[in-house]
Design a protein around this motif. Structure first.
Motif, PDB file in Angstrom:
ATOM      1  N   TYR A  43      -6.540   7.198  -3.043  1.00  0.00           N
ATOM      2  CA  TYR A  43      -5.362   6.482  -2.537  1.00  0.00           C
ATOM      3  C   TYR A  43      -5.749   5.068  -2.095  1.00  0.00           C
ATOM      4  O   TYR A  43      -5.047   4.093  -2.390  1.00  0.00           O
ATOM      5  CB  TYR A  43      -4.746   7.258  -1.380  1.00  0.00           C
ATOM      6  N   TYR A  63       9.460   4.407 -11.350  1.00  0.00           N
ATOM      7  CA  TYR A  63       9.067   5.811 -11.404  1.00  0.00           C
ATOM      8  C   TYR A  63       9.507   6.423 -12.717  1.00  0.00           C
ATOM      9  O   TYR A  63      10.520   6.015 -13.305  1.00  0.00           O
ATOM     10  CB  TYR A  63       9.746   6.597 -10.292  1.00  0.00           C
ATOM     11  N   TYR A 123       5.942  10.154 -10.526  1.00  0.00           N
ATOM     12  CA  TYR A 123       4.864   9.214 -10.258  1.00  0.00           C
ATOM     13  C   TYR A 123       5.320   7.836 -10.688  1.00  0.00           C
ATOM     14  O   TYR A 123       6.229   7.693 -11.515  1.00  0.00           O
ATOM     15  CB  TYR A 123       3.584   9.604 -11.014  1.00  0.00           C
ATOM     16  N   ARG A 140       0.830  -1.183   0.000  1.00  0.00           N
ATOM     17  CA  ARG A 140       0.000   0.000   0.000  1.00  0.00           C
ATOM     18  C   ARG A 140       0.871   1.241   0.000  1.00  0.00           C
ATOM     19  O   ARG A 140       0.696   2.150  -0.781  1.00  0.00           O
ATOM     20  CB  ARG A 140      -0.927  -0.001   1.225  1.00  0.00           C
ATOM     21  N   SER A 141       1.842   1.330   0.915  1.00  0.00           N
ATOM     22  CA  SER A 141       2.673   2.525   0.999  1.00  0.00           C
ATOM     23  C   SER A 141       3.797   2.431  -0.014  1.00  0.00           C
ATOM     24  O   SER A 141       4.824   1.831   0.227  1.00  0.00           O
ATOM     25  CB  SER A 141       3.256   2.675   2.408  1.00  0.00           C
ATOM     26  N   TRP A 142       3.557   2.996  -1.172  1.00  0.00           N
ATOM     27  CA  TRP A 142       4.516   2.907  -2.283  1.00  0.00           C
ATOM     28  C   TRP A 142       5.889   3.428  -1.896  1.00  0.00           C
ATOM     29  O   TRP A 142       6.895   2.768  -2.100  1.00  0.00           O
ATOM     30  CB  TRP A 142       3.934   3.713  -3.442  1.00  0.00           C
ATOM     31  N   ARG A 200       0.982   6.416  -8.636  1.00  0.00           N
ATOM     32  CA  ARG A 200       1.360   6.642  -7.244  1.00  0.00           C
ATOM     33  C   ARG A 200       2.294   7.848  -7.172  1.00  0.00           C
ATOM     34  O   ARG A 200       3.442   7.775  -7.617  1.00  0.00           O
ATOM     35  CB  ARG A 200       2.031   5.395  -6.690  1.00  0.00           C
ATOM     36  N   GLY A 242       4.357   3.214 -10.704  1.00  0.00           N
ATOM     37  CA  GLY A 242       3.388   2.135 -10.724  1.00  0.00           C
ATOM     38  C   GLY A 242       4.079   0.802 -10.833  1.00  0.00           C
ATOM     39  O   GLY A 242       5.295   0.687 -10.634  1.00  0.00           O
ATOM     40  N   TYR A 279      -1.317   1.462 -14.029  1.00  0.00           N
ATOM     41  CA  TYR A 279      -2.249   2.586 -14.087  1.00  0.00           C
ATOM     42  C   TYR A 279      -2.742   2.854 -15.501  1.00  0.00           C
ATOM     43  O   TYR A 279      -3.846   3.375 -15.689  1.00  0.00           O
ATOM     44  CB  TYR A 279      -1.654   3.861 -13.478  1.00  0.00           C
ATOM     45  N   LEU A 286      -2.591  10.916  -8.914  1.00  0.00           N
ATOM     46  CA  LEU A 286      -3.282   9.851  -8.187  1.00  0.00           C
ATOM     47  C   LEU A 286      -4.632   9.551  -8.816  1.00  0.00           C
ATOM     48  O   LEU A 286      -5.063   8.398  -8.900  1.00  0.00           O
ATOM     49  CB  LEU A 286      -3.453  10.265  -6.718  1.00  0.00           C
ATOM     50  N   ALA A 319       3.425  10.879  -1.878  1.00  0.00           N
ATOM     51  CA  ALA A 319       2.267  10.244  -1.249  1.00  0.00           C
ATOM     52  C   ALA A 319       2.402  10.117   0.259  1.00  0.00           C
ATOM     53  O   ALA A 319       1.480  10.468   1.005  1.00  0.00           O
ATOM     54  CB  ALA A 319       2.022   8.871  -1.871  1.00  0.00           C
ATOM     55  N   LEU A 331      -6.169   2.336  -4.917  1.00  0.00           N
ATOM     56  CA  LEU A 331      -5.052   1.798  -5.695  1.00  0.00           C
ATOM     57  C   LEU A 331      -5.077   0.269  -5.659  1.00  0.00           C
ATOM     58  O   LEU A 331      -5.406  -0.333  -4.628  1.00  0.00           O
ATOM     59  CB  LEU A 331      -3.719   2.299  -5.134  1.00  0.00           C
TER      60      LEU A 331
END
Length: 375
Positions: free
Chosen positions: A341, A286, A161, A4-6, A323, A163, A261, A318, A327, A344
């Protein structure tokens, strides 16, 4: 592991090294400046203009921002461009929206010295790191919110950003997909596309990395990924077509290897479109944001960066399922769009995040071997 916490995950796994910043660019005839009298081309922060209001005034005086390789449906860039233009009254000229990262650099070289050159870049890792001499260092107001491993210390480049690499497929046209090896089967003949040329496009590069991990390779050894795509081609399953929303919706590219994404965005248009991040081959990445040191609109370029890294800009990314790099800081501050958020996609497995050095090594291997293996 449910990711969850990228940023926390990447921070624990990434050892990306900083690239030495290039020196300040030379002056030219474009001398937009704020109350401080600073040349916009040499400004390294809004303070150099006298503050954000002076930066905004200088950017509005230029009146235009040139961007390149930003498809409207890529990470919500259409909404981002519209929001920036509406907020500041600056015309955004968006050229070659479906171009690859290398095309951005080529355009900067070919159009250097003209008012049509790109002002800013949004690049995949391998191309970004190979061209740091083309960037102007700049630190946005929220620079301290960005973890050190996601930025050059002088702001020459900053991750924006990210993914996970995924497989998107039309479940009405092919069987369910759970692994990359599924794509080698006869049901996938002439149906599998990769988003771009991996020697030029960041998404395609990471797709080959994913194939390598799935076939016993690593971020230090991309050769098994190249071998996988050779097998895919030899089986007649690999499509030499760059997929787009139009090719997906028309059925021309019923299977696409791309960022989660981007694949996820198609589910709203095509109900039969499904997205899977293969367990055991989770590759994260990224994109890199940078200012062209020869930008024809240097103040607008810097204002664009300020917008992208503001809470508004980060939440817009987002909104496209990507991501944003800030964030974790935004979660802590309560400024993130929590609903988006929380929406995701869940990803299982430990992600592989290539370091800058690993990326450069893999890019060199691809440059020497991709065309020979896949053509």
């Amino acid at each position: 592991m449910r990711i969850r916490s990228w940023l926390a995950t990447v921070a624990a796994l990434s050892a990306a090294a900083a690239v030495t910043a290039c020196g300040p660019p030379s002056d030219d005839d474009n001398n937009d400046s704020g109350s401080s009298g600073t040349d916009a081309k040499t400004a390294t922060s809004a303070e150099d203009f006298g503050g954000m209001s002076d930066l905004e005034a200088a950017a509005k005086k230029e009146g235009t921002l040139n961007v390149i390789a930003l498809p409207p449906d890529w990470a919500n860039y259409g909404a981002i461009i519209d929001a920036f233009s509406k907020k500041y009254g600056i015309k955004v000229q968006s050229d070659q929206p479906d171009a690859a990262s290398q095309d951005e650099i080529n355009a900067a070289d070919q159009l250097k010295g003209t008012d049509r050159a790109p002002d800013v870049f949004d690049l995949g890792q391998s191309v970004a790191l190979a061209n740091t001499d083309k960037y102007a260092p700049y630190k946005v107001a929220t620079f301290d919110d960005i973890p050190d491993q996601f930025k050059d210390p002088d702001g020459t480049w900053v991750n924006d950003y990210g993914g996970y690499m995924s497989i998107g497929y039309d479940s009405d046209k092919v069987p369910d997909v759970t692994t990359l090896d599924d794509l080698l089967g006869p049901d996938f003949k002439g149906k599998v596309a990769l988003n771009g040329d991996p020697t030029q496009a960041g998404a395609a590069f990471s797709g080959v990395v994913m194939a390598s991990i799935a076939n016993g390779g690593s971020a230090d050894d991309i050769a098994p990924g190249v071998d996988f795509f050779k097998k895919l081609k030899d089986a007649g399953n690999f499509l030499p077509v760059d997929p787009t929303a139009a090719t997906i919706e028309s059925g021309q590219t019923p299977v696409v290897i791309d960022w989660d994404y981007l694949n996820a965005a198609e589910t709203a248009k095509l109900p039969s479109w499904k997205v899977v991040v293969p367990e055991g081959a989770v590759v994260a990445g990224y994109y890199f944001q940078a200012i062209n040191k020869d930008a024809p609109h240097p103040a607008a370029a810097r204002l664009w960066e300020e917008f992208l890294y503001s809470d508004e800009g980060q939440n817009l990314w987002l909104g496209g399922g990507a991501r944003p790099v800030r964030a974790d800081a935004m979660v802590a501050a309560g400024t993130i769009d929590q609903t988006k958020y929380d929406a995701l996609p869940e990803v299982s497995g430990t992600p592989v995040i290539p370091t800058n050095e690993q990326t450069e090594k893999m890019a060199a291997y691809l440059a020497d071997n991709w065309a020979k293996a896949v053509g």
